[in-house]
Enzyme design. Structure first.
Site, PDB file in Angstrom:
ATOM      1  N   SER A   1       0.845  -1.193   0.000  1.00  0.00           N
ATOM      2  CA  SER A   1       0.000   0.000   0.000  1.00  0.00           C
ATOM      3  C   SER A   1       0.878   1.239   0.000  1.00  0.00           C
ATOM      4  CB  SER A   1      -0.896   0.025   1.238  1.00  0.00           C
ATOM      5  OG  SER A   1      -1.573   1.268   1.341  1.00  0.00           O
TER       6      SER A   1
ATOM      7  N   TYR B   1      -2.172  -0.267  10.146  1.00  0.00           N
ATOM      8  CA  TYR B   1      -2.263  -0.863   8.809  1.00  0.00           C
ATOM      9  C   TYR B   1      -1.031  -0.482   7.989  1.00  0.00           C
ATOM     10  CZ  TYR B   1      -3.964  -1.272   3.948  1.00  0.00           C
ATOM     11  OH  TYR B   1      -4.105  -1.560   2.612  1.00  0.00           O
TER      12      TYR B   1
END
Length: 246
Positions: free
Chosen positions: A141, A155
């Site tokens: 990501s 995250y």
């Protein structure tokens, strides 16, 4: 001719589903892994078959060792030797400040995003090394380098770990003929935003992206498909950012 058999974790929706369909169009038989929605997974499998490839759906929580092992066991039994893995399964938990994140959320995010990826990479490598070939693509990501303050720092941390795993594993498995890369998407318009409690997030964040829009799952799938293809035969240890410039 040997068939390409690729396991896609979290393949029932979003980037995972788009990746299954794109790989099918490029000649991969696909194992569609899912954890909850059997109907959605079967719908993706039908799309794979419509593209002329074989498909099997496997319910498995990749953060659980026995499930991860069974995922590959079913893949090899039903479709043949696994030649590729796309580690896409991931969770974020609710959006918010890190100080407000509960311990259960932190553990689940680490378990799915990191432990699940480790377990699947390990099993794939165990199968691929004796065969002298294979391709692994991890879905990272853009958060890994942005940190995602006030959204999901935990995250972001797991995705930074995925980047390091990709680099180290590429160096370790390169001599065995196995390539390991990652794709780092930016804001992509998928159901994940609703799951984290912010269904309009992709549209709201679009203005901060140089290309002035959120990405589409199909655009990420295209990057994955390239990294898995012979066209990327000299690419390994690479984190390919597909984030609209953000």
């Amino acid at each position: 001719m040997k068939r390409l058999v690729t396991v896609v974790t979290g393949g029932s929706r979003g980037i995972g589903a788009a990746t299954c369909l794109r790989l099918a169009a490029e000649g991969h038989d696909v194992v569609v892994n899912y954890v909850r929605d059997a109907g959605a997974a079967e719908s993706v499998a039908e799309g794979v078959r419509a593209a002329g490839a074989r498909a099997v759906t496997v319910r498995a929580d990749t953060a659980v060792e026995a499930d991860a092992e069974r995922l590959f066991e079913v893949a090899e039994r039903e479709l043949g030797p696994v030649t590729g893995l796309v580690n896409n399964a991931a969770v974020t938990g609710p959006l918010g400040r890190f100080t407000e994140a509960d311990t259960g959320t932190l553990r689940r995010v680490v378990d799915v995003n990191l432990m699940g990826t480790l377990l699947c990479c390990r099993r794939a490598a165990q199968l691929m090394v004796p065969r002298g070939a294979g391709v692994i693509v991890n879905i990272s990501s853009g958060a890994a380098t942005l940190g995602s303050p006030n959204e999901y720092v935990h995250y972001a941390a797991t995705k930074a770990a995925v980047d390091t795993l990709t680099l180290g594993l590429a160096k370790e498995l390169g001599p065995d003929g196995i390539r390991v890369n990652a794709v780092a998407p930016g804001v992509v318009d998928t159901e994940m935003h609703a799951a984290m409690g912010a269904p309009d997030r992709a549209r709201q964040v679009a203005g901060t992206v140089p290309l002035r829009r959120a990405g589409r799952a199909e655009e990420i799938a295209a990057a994955v498909a390239w990294l898995m293809s012979p066209d990327a035969s000299y690419a390994t240890g690479t984190v390919l950012r597909v984030a609209g410039g953000r």
